[in-house]
Design a protein around this motif. Structure first.
Motif, PDB file in Angstrom:
ATOM      1  N   MET A 148     -18.369 -21.388  -5.288  1.00  0.00           N
ATOM      2  CA  MET A 148     -19.697 -21.036  -5.795  1.00  0.00           C
ATOM      3  C   MET A 148     -20.723 -22.123  -5.471  1.00  0.00           C
ATOM      4  N   ALA A 149     -20.294 -23.377  -5.456  1.00  0.00           N
ATOM      5  CA  ALA A 149     -21.211 -24.469  -5.128  1.00  0.00           C
ATOM      6  C   ALA A 149     -21.668 -24.391  -3.674  1.00  0.00           C
ATOM      7  N   ASN A 150     -20.836 -23.776  -2.834  1.00  0.00           N
ATOM      8  CA  ASN A 150     -21.177 -23.676  -1.420  1.00  0.00           C
ATOM      9  C   ASN A 150     -21.805 -22.349  -1.037  1.00  0.00           C
ATOM     10  N   LEU A 151     -22.038 -21.497  -2.021  1.00  0.00           N
ATOM     11  CA  LEU A 151     -22.729 -20.240  -1.742  1.00  0.00           C
ATOM     12  C   LEU A 151     -24.209 -20.543  -1.529  1.00  0.00           C
ATOM     13  N   SER A 152     -24.703 -20.153  -0.419  1.00  0.00           N
ATOM     14  CA  SER A 152     -26.091 -20.435  -0.082  1.00  0.00           C
ATOM     15  C   SER A 152     -27.048 -19.757  -1.050  1.00  0.00           C
ATOM     16  N   PRO A 153     -28.049 -20.485  -1.513  1.00  0.00           N
ATOM     17  CA  PRO A 153     -29.054 -19.843  -2.357  1.00  0.00           C
ATOM     18  C   PRO A 153     -29.861 -18.800  -1.574  1.00  0.00           C
ATOM     19  N   HIS A 154     -29.727 -18.825  -0.260  1.00  0.00           N
ATOM     20  CA  HIS A 154     -30.434 -17.873   0.597  1.00  0.00           C
ATOM     21  C   HIS A 154     -29.551 -16.681   0.972  1.00  0.00           C
ATOM     22  N   ALA A 155     -28.347 -16.611   0.375  1.00  0.00           N
ATOM     23  CA  ALA A 155     -27.442 -15.490   0.658  1.00  0.00           C
ATOM     24  C   ALA A 155     -28.088 -14.199   0.165  1.00  0.00           C
ATOM     25  N   SER A 156     -27.716 -13.122   0.788  1.00  0.00           N
ATOM     26  CA  SER A 156     -28.281 -11.821   0.397  1.00  0.00           C
ATOM     27  C   SER A 156     -27.890 -11.494  -1.040  1.00  0.00           C
ATOM     28  N   GLY A 157     -28.634 -10.605  -1.634  1.00  0.00           N
ATOM     29  CA  GLY A 157     -28.332 -10.160  -2.986  1.00  0.00           C
ATOM     30  C   GLY A 157     -26.939  -9.562  -3.086  1.00  0.00           C
ATOM     31  N   ASP A 158     -26.541  -8.809  -2.050  1.00  0.00           N
ATOM     32  CA  ASP A 158     -25.195  -8.229  -2.042  1.00  0.00           C
ATOM     33  C   ASP A 158     -24.128  -9.315  -2.018  1.00  0.00           C
ATOM     34  N   ALA A 159     -24.325 -10.339  -1.207  1.00  0.00           N
ATOM     35  CA  ALA A 159     -23.355 -11.435  -1.126  1.00  0.00           C
ATOM     36  C   ALA A 159     -23.282 -12.189  -2.452  1.00  0.00           C
ATOM     37  N   GLN A 160     -24.429 -12.426  -3.064  1.00  0.00           N
ATOM     38  CA  GLN A 160     -24.440 -13.116  -4.353  1.00  0.00           C
ATOM     39  C   GLN A 160     -23.764 -12.270  -5.430  1.00  0.00           C
ATOM     40  N   ASN A 161     -24.008 -10.965  -5.404  1.00  0.00           N
ATOM     41  CA  ASN A 161     -23.378 -10.062  -6.364  1.00  0.00           C
ATOM     42  C   ASN A 161     -21.867 -10.040  -6.182  1.00  0.00           C
ATOM     43  N   SER A 162     -21.411  -9.958  -4.945  1.00  0.00           N
ATOM     44  CA  SER A 162     -19.978  -9.963  -4.666  1.00  0.00           C
ATOM     45  C   SER A 162     -19.340 -11.271  -5.117  1.00  0.00           C
ATOM     46  N   ALA A 163     -20.019 -12.373  -4.859  1.00  0.00           N
ATOM     47  CA  ALA A 163     -19.507 -13.682  -5.272  1.00  0.00           C
ATOM     48  C   ALA A 163     -19.411 -13.768  -6.792  1.00  0.00           C
ATOM     49  N   ALA A 164     -20.402 -13.234  -7.483  1.00  0.00           N
ATOM     50  CA  ALA A 164     -20.390 -13.258  -8.951  1.00  0.00           C
ATOM     51  C   ALA A 164     -19.241 -12.407  -9.493  1.00  0.00           C
ATOM     52  N   GLN A 165     -19.002 -11.247  -8.876  1.00  0.00           N
ATOM     53  CA  GLN A 165     -17.893 -10.394  -9.304  1.00  0.00           C
ATOM     54  C   GLN A 165     -16.560 -11.095  -9.065  1.00  0.00           C
ATOM     55  N   TRP A 166     -16.415 -11.719  -7.896  1.00  0.00           N
ATOM     56  CA  TRP A 166     -15.190 -12.447  -7.580  1.00  0.00           C
ATOM     57  C   TRP A 166     -14.990 -13.605  -8.559  1.00  0.00           C
ATOM     58  N   GLN A 167     -16.074 -14.314  -8.874  1.00  0.00           N
ATOM     59  CA  GLN A 167     -16.010 -15.438  -9.802  1.00  0.00           C
ATOM     60  C   GLN A 167     -15.488 -14.970 -11.165  1.00  0.00           C
ATOM     61  N   LEU A 168     -16.037 -13.878 -11.690  1.00  0.00           N
ATOM     62  CA  LEU A 168     -15.579 -13.359 -12.981  1.00  0.00           C
ATOM     63  C   LEU A 168     -14.104 -12.981 -12.935  1.00  0.00           C
ATOM     64  N   TRP A 169     -13.707 -12.325 -11.853  1.00  0.00           N
ATOM     65  CA  TRP A 169     -12.308 -11.934 -11.715  1.00  0.00           C
ATOM     66  C   TRP A 169     -11.402 -13.161 -11.654  1.00  0.00           C
ATOM     67  N   ALA A 170     -11.723 -14.124 -10.807  1.00  0.00           N
ATOM     68  CA  ALA A 170     -10.886 -15.311 -10.636  1.00  0.00           C
ATOM     69  C   ALA A 170     -10.800 -16.124 -11.923  1.00  0.00           C
ATOM     70  N   LEU A 171     -11.915 -16.271 -12.614  1.00  0.00           N
ATOM     71  CA  LEU A 171     -11.890 -17.004 -13.878  1.00  0.00           C
ATOM     72  C   LEU A 171     -11.096 -16.236 -14.932  1.00  0.00           C
ATOM     73  N   GLY A 172     -11.114 -14.909 -14.872  1.00  0.00           N
ATOM     74  CA  GLY A 172     -10.278 -14.102 -15.758  1.00  0.00           C
ATOM     75  C   GLY A 172      -8.800 -14.327 -15.501  1.00  0.00           C
ATOM     76  N   VAL A 173      -8.436 -14.437 -14.231  1.00  0.00           N
ATOM     77  CA  VAL A 173      -7.051 -14.743 -13.873  1.00  0.00           C
ATOM     78  C   VAL A 173      -6.673 -16.112 -14.432  1.00  0.00           C
ATOM     79  N   ALA A 174      -7.536 -17.094 -14.245  1.00  0.00           N
ATOM     80  CA  ALA A 174      -7.263 -18.445 -14.745  1.00  0.00           C
ATOM     81  C   ALA A 174      -7.114 -18.445 -16.262  1.00  0.00           C
ATOM     82  N   GLU A 175      -7.978 -17.730 -16.947  1.00  0.00           N
ATOM     83  CA  GLU A 175      -7.910 -17.667 -18.412  1.00  0.00           C
ATOM     84  C   GLU A 175      -6.615 -17.003 -18.864  1.00  0.00           C
ATOM     85  N   SER A 176      -6.222 -15.933 -18.175  1.00  0.00           N
ATOM     86  CA  SER A 176      -4.974 -15.254 -18.516  1.00  0.00           C
ATOM     87  C   SER A 176      -3.773 -16.183 -18.338  1.00  0.00           C
ATOM     88  N   LEU A 177      -3.797 -16.974 -17.284  1.00  0.00           N
ATOM     89  CA  LEU A 177      -2.721 -17.930 -17.064  1.00  0.00           C
ATOM     90  C   LEU A 177      -2.687 -18.974 -18.164  1.00  0.00           C
TER      91      LEU A 177
END
Length: 97
Positions: free
Chosen positions: A60-89
């Motif tokens: 997430m730190a390396n996601l460009s602030p100039h990335a498209s809205g779709d790319a930012q949305n996908s990254a945010a969805q992935w972030q929530l999923w990955a953090l959910g996996v970490a929390e479950s563990l």
């Protein structure tokens, strides 16, 4: 003056950009969960969870602030999923799919 800043990390493509369907994304997430489960056999869940959190932070730190809205949305969805996996563990639960 516009400066082009490029990252050495690839941006996360959106499902629309890659042409992936929701079922393909779900299958990919399930495959990721299986890979994590395989790691669980030999590794402490807390260690895996911290590694996932670190990878999320680095990505997430390396996601460009100039990335498209779709790319930012996908990254945010992935972030929530990955953090959910970490929390479950961390909680000793089965990772979400």
């Amino acid at each position: 003056m516009q400066t082009d800043v490029t990252s050495t990390f690839p941006t996360l493509p959106s499902c629309e950009t890659t042409g992936m369907q929701t079922t393909e994304v779900t299958a990919t997430q399930q495959d990721n969960v299986k890979q994590i489960a395989a790691l669980r056999d030999d590794t402490n869940e807390g260690h895996i969870a911290e590694h996932i959190r670190g990878m999320v932070a680095a990505t997430m730190a390396n996601l460009s602030p100039h990335a498209s809205g779709d790319a930012q949305n996908s990254a945010a969805q992935w972030q929530l999923w990955a953090l959910g996996v970490a929390e479950s563990l961390t909680l000793g639960q089965v990772a979400p799919t």
